[in-house]
Design an enzyme around this catalytic site. Sequence first.
Site, short mmCIF file in Angstrom:
data_model
loop_
_atom_site.label_atom_id
_atom_site.label_comp_id
_atom_site.label_asym_id
_atom_site.label_seq_id
_atom_site.Cartn_x
_atom_site.Cartn_y
_atom_site.Cartn_z
N GLY A 296 0.84 -1.20 0.00
CA GLY A 296 0.00 0.00 0.00
C GLY A 296 0.87 1.24 0.00
O GLY A 296 2.09 1.15 -0.08
N ASP B 68 3.52 3.67 12.30
CA ASP B 68 3.53 4.98 11.66
C ASP B 68 3.76 6.15 12.62
O ASP B 68 2.81 6.74 13.14
CB ASP B 68 2.24 5.22 10.88
N ASP C 12 -1.29 10.28 15.80
CA ASP C 12 -2.11 9.81 14.67
C ASP C 12 -2.58 8.38 14.92
O ASP C 12 -2.56 7.54 14.01
CB ASP C 12 -1.32 9.90 13.35
N CYS D 266 4.87 1.06 0.04
CA CYS D 266 5.22 0.03 1.00
C CYS D 266 5.14 -1.35 0.36
O CYS D 266 4.16 -1.66 -0.30
CB CYS D 266 4.29 0.09 2.20
N PHE E 177 4.65 9.71 1.57
CA PHE E 177 5.54 9.71 0.41
C PHE E 177 5.90 8.29 0.00
O PHE E 177 6.42 8.05 -1.07
CB PHE E 177 6.87 10.41 0.76
N LYS F 190 -4.94 5.53 14.92
CA LYS F 190 -6.15 5.25 14.11
C LYS F 190 -6.12 3.79 13.70
O LYS F 190 -5.09 3.12 13.86
CB LYS F 190 -6.18 6.15 12.87
N ASN G 55 -3.29 2.41 11.65
CA ASN G 55 -1.96 2.30 12.28
C ASN G 55 -1.94 1.22 13.35
O ASN G 55 -0.97 1.14 14.10
CB ASN G 55 -1.56 3.65 12.90
C1 LIG Z 1 5.17 -0.55 5.79
C2 LIG Z 1 4.11 0.42 6.16
C3 LIG Z 1 3.15 -0.12 7.22
C4 LIG Z 1 3.94 -0.42 8.45
O1 LIG Z 1 4.38 0.53 9.11
N1 LIG Z 1 4.23 -1.71 8.78
C5 LIG Z 1 5.10 -1.97 9.95
C6 LIG Z 1 3.70 -2.78 8.07
C7 LIG Z 1 4.06 -4.09 8.34
N2 LIG Z 1 3.49 -5.09 7.64
C8 LIG Z 1 2.55 -4.83 6.70
N3 LIG Z 1 2.17 -3.57 6.40
C9 LIG Z 1 2.74 -2.55 7.06
N4 LIG Z 1 2.39 -1.25 6.75
C10 LIG Z 1 1.22 -1.05 5.87
C11 LIG Z 1 1.61 -0.91 4.41
C12 LIG Z 1 0.48 -0.12 3.78
C13 LIG Z 1 -0.26 0.57 4.89
C14 LIG Z 1 0.35 0.16 6.20
#
Ligand SMILES: CC[C@@H]1C(=O)N(C)c2cncnc2N1C1CCCC1
Length: 308
Positions: free
Chosen positions: A37, A171, A153, A44, A41, A155, A158
């Site tokens: 996703g 986040d 933030d 991921c 900026f 939510k 997060n």
């Molecule tokens: C890498 C960004 C975020 C995240 O912080 N972690 C640790 C994560 C860890 N594993 C899967 N997704 C994660 N995400 C998702 C990706 C898209 C929105 C939030």
Amino acid sequence: TSDVNGLGTDIQQHFDNTHIIYDNSTDTTFLRGRLLGKGGFARCYEILNLNTNKIYAGKIISKTRISKPHQKQKILREVQLQKNLKHRHVVEFINYFEDDSNVYIILENCSRKSLVHVLKHRKYLTEPEVRYYLRQLVAGVEYIHSNQIIHRDLKLGNMLLNNEMDLKLADFGLATKVDFAGEKKMTVCGTPNYIAPEVLQKKGHSFEADIWAVGCIMYALLVGRPPFETTTLKETYLRITENNYSFPSSLTTAAKNLIRKCLHPEPTSRPLLQEILADEFFVCGYLPHSLSPTCCTAMPKFPSRYAS
Ligand SMILES: CC[C@@H]1C(=O)N(C)c2cncnc2N1C1CCCC1
């Protein structure tokens, strides 16, 4: 695809070797996998550490998108805040590195995505499930507050879940460090989702802004929508400053009372994190110590002796 590194072809297929990432600071090679996703900026991705065969989540930010110094500073501050945090309910920071075209933030992988996805499937959750998730959220927030950090933030997006259904706070892009006792922050660079009235009115804010967000999260998990949701941001902000929200009749008195305390317009009247866990909502109801992954998609049937 052949099973080249013993990962098993089911995982292997996520990673094509056209996207090799090399971290020369640790002499580590990664394969970039499927897009998870976008966040700010960053794009991921799942990424595979070829030295250890472990899967991580990578936030990859193109340098073209952080060409202005203050944008790079924002990324570095996020890393600075997160890198020393180590707690079961906070996403583990693994590494930060750059190459010619991108900066990379390597984080713990949370394979079951966020509570946004759970609510998309479930619409709203049972009280025992809400106790299960809130207890872990409060533990994670207690830890970052004890490190003088306000998340700002909090939510559903997060609040991530790993394979074992452990909740991980993610986040730190809007987070800030409190430099001295009693310090009040005056601004936020960005738009928090569950923004507290004192932040909106720029009256100075601190840790209590996270308690407000915990109240919004508890409401959203039980009701299936946020407490101040309207069709326009302006109208939503008006409702927040007016403290104008209502409860559906489905909510129990204990749940309504705790949400009401967290959503108190006066920051210093909101409960401390420890008081949330000691609240009647938690004490007088069943709190599961584990949750089956089936709860991401289907309502659980708790043993009837645990009424609600
Ligand atoms: C890498 C960004 C975020 C995240 O912080 N972690 C640790 C994560 C860890 N594993 C899967 N997704 C994660 N995400 C998702 C990706 C898209 C929105 C939030």
